[in-house]
Design a protein around this motif. Structure first.
Motif, PDB file in Angstrom:
ATOM      1  N   ILE A 133       2.763  -5.088   7.189  1.00 14.88           N
ATOM      2  CA  ILE A 133       3.282  -5.737   5.872  1.00 14.88           C
ATOM      3  C   ILE A 133       4.418  -5.040   5.435  1.00 14.88           C
ATOM      4  O   ILE A 133       5.473  -5.957   4.989  1.00 14.88           O
ATOM      5  CB  ILE A 133       2.081  -5.820   4.950  1.00 14.88           C
ATOM      6  CG1 ILE A 133       0.980  -6.875   5.462  1.00 14.88           C
ATOM      7  CG2 ILE A 133       2.615  -6.121   3.660  1.00 14.88           C
ATOM      8  CD1 ILE A 133      -0.348  -6.643   4.679  1.00 14.88           C
ATOM      9  N   VAL A 134       4.485  -3.573   5.188  1.00 21.26           N
ATOM     10  CA  VAL A 134       5.532  -2.920   4.761  1.00 21.26           C
ATOM     11  C   VAL A 134       6.821  -3.322   5.498  1.00 21.26           C
ATOM     12  O   VAL A 134       7.600  -3.444   5.036  1.00 21.26           O
ATOM     13  CB  VAL A 134       5.193  -1.405   4.728  1.00 21.26           C
ATOM     14  CG1 VAL A 134       6.582  -0.644   4.350  1.00 21.26           C
ATOM     15  CG2 VAL A 134       4.294  -1.086   3.967  1.00 21.26           C
ATOM     16  N   LYS A 135       6.548  -3.311   6.770  1.00 19.03           N
ATOM     17  CA  LYS A 135       7.739  -3.563   7.864  1.00 19.03           C
ATOM     18  C   LYS A 135       8.218  -4.843   7.531  1.00 19.03           C
ATOM     19  O   LYS A 135       9.480  -5.170   7.346  1.00 19.03           O
ATOM     20  CB  LYS A 135       7.569  -3.294   9.190  1.00 19.03           C
ATOM     21  CG  LYS A 135       7.250  -1.821   9.754  1.00 19.03           C
ATOM     22  CD  LYS A 135       6.829  -1.843  11.141  1.00 19.03           C
ATOM     23  CE  LYS A 135       6.830  -0.473  11.566  1.00 19.03           C
ATOM     24  NZ  LYS A 135       6.228  -0.347  12.886  1.00 19.03           N
ATOM     25  N   ALA A 136       7.437  -5.639   7.439  1.00 24.13           N
ATOM     26  CA  ALA A 136       7.898  -7.491   7.222  1.00 24.13           C
ATOM     27  C   ALA A 136       8.598  -7.340   5.830  1.00 24.13           C
ATOM     28  O   ALA A 136       9.690  -7.930   5.675  1.00 24.13           O
ATOM     29  CB  ALA A 136       6.684  -8.238   7.291  1.00 24.13           C
ATOM     30  N   VAL A 137       7.916  -6.797   4.532  1.00 23.50           N
ATOM     31  CA  VAL A 137       8.747  -6.852   3.198  1.00 23.50           C
ATOM     32  C   VAL A 137      10.158  -6.133   3.533  1.00 23.50           C
ATOM     33  O   VAL A 137      11.048  -6.837   2.846  1.00 23.50           O
ATOM     34  CB  VAL A 137       7.850  -6.498   2.229  1.00 23.50           C
ATOM     35  CG1 VAL A 137       8.337  -6.278   0.773  1.00 23.50           C
ATOM     36  CG2 VAL A 137       6.443  -7.244   2.366  1.00 23.50           C
ATOM     37  N   ARG A 138      10.147  -4.849   3.982  1.00 26.56           N
ATOM     38  CA  ARG A 138      11.222  -4.272   4.086  1.00 26.56           C
ATOM     39  C   ARG A 138      12.408  -4.883   4.710  1.00 26.56           C
ATOM     40  O   ARG A 138      13.757  -4.875   4.346  1.00 26.56           O
ATOM     41  CB  ARG A 138      11.166  -2.883   4.651  1.00 26.56           C
ATOM     42  CG  ARG A 138      10.075  -1.966   3.870  1.00 26.56           C
ATOM     43  CD  ARG A 138      11.015  -1.566   2.282  1.00 26.56           C
ATOM     44  NE  ARG A 138      10.315  -0.391   1.960  1.00 26.56           N
ATOM     45  CZ  ARG A 138      10.133  -0.073   0.672  1.00 26.56           C
ATOM     46  NH1 ARG A 138      10.612  -0.807  -0.235  1.00 26.56           N
ATOM     47  NH2 ARG A 138       9.657   1.093   0.282  1.00 26.56           N
ATOM     48  N   GLY A 139      12.014  -5.915   5.584  1.00 24.69           N
ATOM     49  CA  GLY A 139      13.035  -6.459   6.577  1.00 24.69           C
ATOM     50  C   GLY A 139      13.329  -7.851   5.901  1.00 24.69           C
ATOM     51  O   GLY A 139      14.427  -8.424   6.652  1.00 24.69           O
ATOM     52  N   ASP A 140      12.968  -8.250   4.944  1.00 25.69           N
ATOM     53  CA  ASP A 140      13.187  -9.579   4.357  1.00 25.69           C
ATOM     54  C   ASP A 140      14.192  -9.502   3.095  1.00 25.69           C
ATOM     55  O   ASP A 140      13.788  -8.722   2.147  1.00 25.69           O
ATOM     56  CB  ASP A 140      11.754 -10.125   3.671  1.00 25.69           C
ATOM     57  CG  ASP A 140      11.898 -11.640   3.361  1.00 25.69           C
ATOM     58  OD1 ASP A 140      13.035 -12.020   2.916  1.00 25.69           O
ATOM     59  OD2 ASP A 140      11.068 -12.569   4.052  1.00 25.69           O
ATOM     60  N   ARG A 141      15.421  -9.858   3.497  1.00 23.22           N
ATOM     61  CA  ARG A 141      16.381  -9.448   2.359  1.00 23.22           C
ATOM     62  C   ARG A 141      16.024 -10.391   1.147  1.00 23.22           C
ATOM     63  O   ARG A 141      16.492  -9.968  -0.074  1.00 23.22           O
ATOM     64  CB  ARG A 141      17.855 -10.076   2.783  1.00 23.22           C
ATOM     65  CG  ARG A 141      17.944  -9.517   3.999  1.00 23.22           C
ATOM     66  CD  ARG A 141      19.571  -9.984   4.850  1.00 23.22           C
ATOM     67  NE  ARG A 141      20.597  -9.834   3.835  1.00 23.22           N
ATOM     68  CZ  ARG A 141      21.867 -10.237   4.126  1.00 23.22           C
ATOM     69  NH1 ARG A 141      22.056 -10.788   5.423  1.00 23.22           N
ATOM     70  NH2 ARG A 141      22.718  -9.828   3.225  1.00 23.22           N
TER      71      ARG A 141
END
Length: 370
Positions: free
Chosen positions: A222-230
């Motif tokens: 989840i953290v990786k997905a949120v951090r990667g979403d501009r």
């Protein structure tokens, strides 16, 4: 249920020692790193007690059982340890497991000093047999909610999994934030992929996402997905349950794991005792000790004090909770009855909201003090 003897010290079986049962998550799906820190604190304190002459001349034995974060296994361990003649029980990290331990200890009449679990209702009814060092969830999570308000974050999304602990946390946040203009929306991670969860955050206009989920799954993806979403560049990710406390978090997430505020049960500055114990724990762990390691040390120190002054009779130990006055690593420890809490409670251990510094991930920044 049988667990191999602890490598942390020999167990005496001839009645020549005072035995203390320790319940700790040491294997998956338990939070192993938390268990390792908790056990390090417990064991260090036992060794110091024995170096100082033990319990009125008898060595203190730590009889360790691995709960594997399983309530049923933990309850069975309580039965086993009670049959082995332990004077009291110590430990546990996971709240749902600690609740099972507390209920079984209450039923069997075995004193239990809970080290680290925070769920308010450790037992269904008030009990004289259980005391707790960690702050109750309702206390700590309200402090976290105040931090969110102070940071201007009022549209809160919580990524959740089915659990009494997560449901309790969501309720505490909602009850505290709603009268102050905050909103809380729940996003079920069992029904949403990390990418779909990001879409929901955008749709809801969330200004903060709180990780009320397990580690490493699904928290890390989840953290990786949120951090990667501009689209979510301005959202605050938070973890009130403390997932970023341990080094494993940084190893898995690197820079993505920084700047995520969580609750930490330490004072702004440790006193001489805390500094001394912290140094010993660092040497033992090979890394900076978490607050969980300090909780372990404090637990044994409280119980050793009680055992020296009041003996090993279980009922006598349970009667001492309201009379305890012990200097712990994080301040003087005393227990009292707190409204809404079913066990004897230290009210309160110091509480901080901290995060890992993006410029220096091994350094913690204090953001708010409760």
């Amino acid at each position: 249920m049988t667990t191999p003897p602890s490598p942390y010290g020999a167990e005496h079986t001839d009645g020549s020692s005072v035995r203390l049962g320790a319940l700790v998550p040491l294997t998956r799906p338990g939070w192993v790193e938390a268990g390792r820190h908790l056990l390090a604190g417990l064991d260090l304190a036992v060794r110091e007690v024995n170096d100082a002459g033990g319990i009125n001349g008898k060595p203190l034995d730590l009889v360790v059982r691995d709960t594997v974060a399983d309530p049923e296994r933990a309850a069975a361990a309580v039965d086993e340890l009670a049959a082995l003649g332990v004077a009291a029980l110590a430990g546990e990290y996971h709240s749902v497991v600690a609740r099972a331990v507390a209920s079984r200890a209450d039923a069997l009449g075995v004193p239990f000093l809970c080290s680290s679990a925070v769920l308010d209702a450790l037992t269904e009814e008030p009990t004289e047999w259980v005391a707790r060092l960690a702050p109750a969830q309702s206390h700590g999570w309200r402090i976290y909610a105040d931090f969110l308000l102070g940071a201007g974050r009022r549209q809160i999304a919580v990524a959740t999994q089915p659990s009494v602990y997560w449901a309790s946390g969501t309720r505490i946040l909602r009850d505290h934030l709603a009268p102050r203009g905050g909103t809380v929306v729940e996003l079920d991670t069992t029904a949403l992929t990390p990418e779909a969860l990001c879409d929901m955050l955008v749709d809801h206009g969330a200004t903060a996402l709180l990780l009320l989920v397990g580690h490493p799954e699904p928290a890390v993806p989840i953290v990786k997905a949120v951090r990667g979403d501009r689209r979510l560049a301005e959202i605050l990710i938070g973890a009130p349950a403390g997932q970023p406390e341990f080094a494993e978090w940084t190893a898995m997430l690197g820079e993505d794991g920084t700047g995520i505020p969580f609750l930490r049960y330490l004072p702004e500055r440790l006193g001489p005792l805390g500094e001394r114990v912290g140094k010993e724990l660092r040497e033992r762990l090979g890394e900076a000790p978490s607050f969980v390691a300090f909780e372990g040390w404090d637990t044994v120190t409280v119980l050793a004090n009680v055992l020296r002054s009041d003996g090993t009779d279980r009922a006598a130990i349970a009667e001492t909770w309201p009379r305890v006055t012990v200097e712990g690593t994080r301040g003087p420890i005393r227990f009292s009855r707190t409204p809404g809490i079913s066990v004897w409670q230290w009210a309160w251990t110091p509480i901080q909201v901290v995060d890992r510094d993006p410029a220096e991930p091994d350094r913690f920044r204090i953001l708010h003090v409760g």
